[in-house]
Design an enzyme around this catalytic site. Structure first.
Site: not given
Ligand code: AMP
Length: 399
Positions: A36, A198, A354, A377
């Protein structure tokens, strides 16, 4: 892009307050993965080379609004100094008199990193006074932290009410350009491949993508909830019992609207959730009692390959199996390799999240796709069609 960027404004001698995403993994006070930080270098260098006075701010971890040396950004300043080859100063806080003094004595082409924003609970609360205090540190605001743009925090949104222009850095610009291509005007055929544990975390993206893609491929732990919805016996595989009805609704909807939604036809099952477990590949209709599916099988890889090979744009989010265990990583690795091949042949390949990025890195293919989003996200929310507050807050380009 209809937002101003650092290429559109005067930077010389300006105090450039830059939100970066330096939320990097650390061990014993050392940066262990600097991806990053490296990604933000083009923006930082551009600002410095243009004679800007660069004030960097970021969060690190979850210190829950309290000062905690474990989450200090000091080691990041040291690391950034090495990467830039120039000294990066470090401020002991992100607001207050001492910080203001440090900022105001900064020369053109000098760089200062502020201490962790989340040492103040006001950051995540998007507190107005805290936003104002941050705004006092700059003559202009740059956001290069795509990974936090889906959160309306003081440093990503609040500050822009008090500091203009608010412009995008190069990393933010790159993220928005790639993701917009998929969302707004994808080169077709456009295929999305979703995996991970999920359904609940991905339901909106599934629904949004169904309206956009030419084919939607589903693997990973979430496939078993769909199988359950089809009435199959899934043994001890991952199940979100309260999402079975939703799974059934999605399948029915796809069928009714003639949307190509492909589920695996075989899977690798194990008798335990362990890398050393006994394992075998079975058709999804024949998962034995007491066994659990931990990867997609070769037939499914072949089926997915057929679809992917036609694609001109591919979005991938989430592993096909428990790729952290080598014996259940084959499906995910096969997809990663396919994306690398497709990229060579000119297909636009976008990887969000990720885990999919980690899978690519595991086999050294992280540079072999068109774009890996730095924001898991944030990229999901963007693909869901949501407006990200940190992006909306940037200054519009006047046409
Ligand atoms: P997510 O955060 O939803 O993208 O989920 C990523 C996680 O899903 C990874 O840690 C995988 O190990 C896990 N996963 C993928 N496939 C399976 C599976 N069949 N059973 C259990 N976990 C899985």
């Amino acid at each position: 892009m209809n937002k101003l960027t650092i290429d559109d404004i005067q930077l010389k001698d300006k105090r450039c307050l830059v939100r970066v995403d330096f939320n990097v993994p650390m061990e014993s006070g050392r940066v262990v993965d600097d991806n990053r930080i490296v990604e933000s270098l083009p923006t930082i260098k551009k600002l410095l080379d243009s004679g800007g006075r660069v004030i960097l701010m970021s969060h690190l971890g979850r210190p829950k609004g309290k000062r905690n040396p474990e989450y200090s950004l000091q080691p990041v300043a040291t690391h950034l100094t090495k990467l830039l080859g120039e000294p990066v100063k470090f401020a002991p806080d992100c607001i207050g008199e001492e910080v203001k003094k440090m900022v105001n004595t900064l020369a053109g082409d000098e760089c200062l990193l502020l201490e962790n924003l989340r040492f103040h609970q006001e950051e995540e609360r998007n507190d107005q006074h805290f936003s104002q205090e941050l705004a006092l540190l700059g003559d202009l605001y740059v956001n290069d932290a795509f990974g936090t743009a889906h959160r309306a925090h003081a440093s990503t949104e609040g500050v822009t009410h008090f500091l203009q222009p608010a412009v995008a850095g190069y990393l933010m610009k790159k993220e928005l350009e790639y993701l917009s291509r998929a969302v707004i005007n994808p080169v077709r055929p456009y295929v999305a491949i979703l995996g991970g544990a999920k359904i609940s975390g991905k339901i909106e993206i599934i629904q949004n993508l169904m309206n956009k893609v030419d084919a939607l491929l589903i693997g990973g732990g979430m496939m078993f909830t769909f199988f359950k919805a089809q009435g199959l016996d899934i043994g001890g595989s991952l199940l979100e019992a309260d999402k079975v009805d939703l799974g059934a609704k999605i399948l029915k909807d796809a069928q009714k609207r003639n949307i190509k939604l492909l589920l695996p036809v075989d899977c690798v099952v194990a008798d335990k959730f362990e890398n050393s477990a006994n394992r075998k590949t079975v058709p999804v209709m024949q998962i034995p009692k007491g066994w659990m599916g931990l990867d997609i099988g070769q037939e499914s890889v072949r089926l997915f390959r057929e679809e992917l090979h036609k694609a001109r744009t591919v979005v991938w989010n989430g592993p096909m199996g428990v790729f952290e265990m080598d014996n259940f990583a084959s499906g995910t690795i096969a997809i990663a390799k396919m994306l690398a091949d497709l990229t060579k042949n000119g297909t636009i390949t976008i990887v969000g999240g990720g885990d999919s990025a980690a899978a690519l890195a595991k086999i050294g293919l992280e540079k072999s796709v068109s774009h890996i989003s730095t924001g898991g996200g944030a990229s999901l929310e963007f693909l869901e069609g949501k407006i990200l507050p940190g992006v909306a807050a940037l200054t519009d380009r006047q046409n």
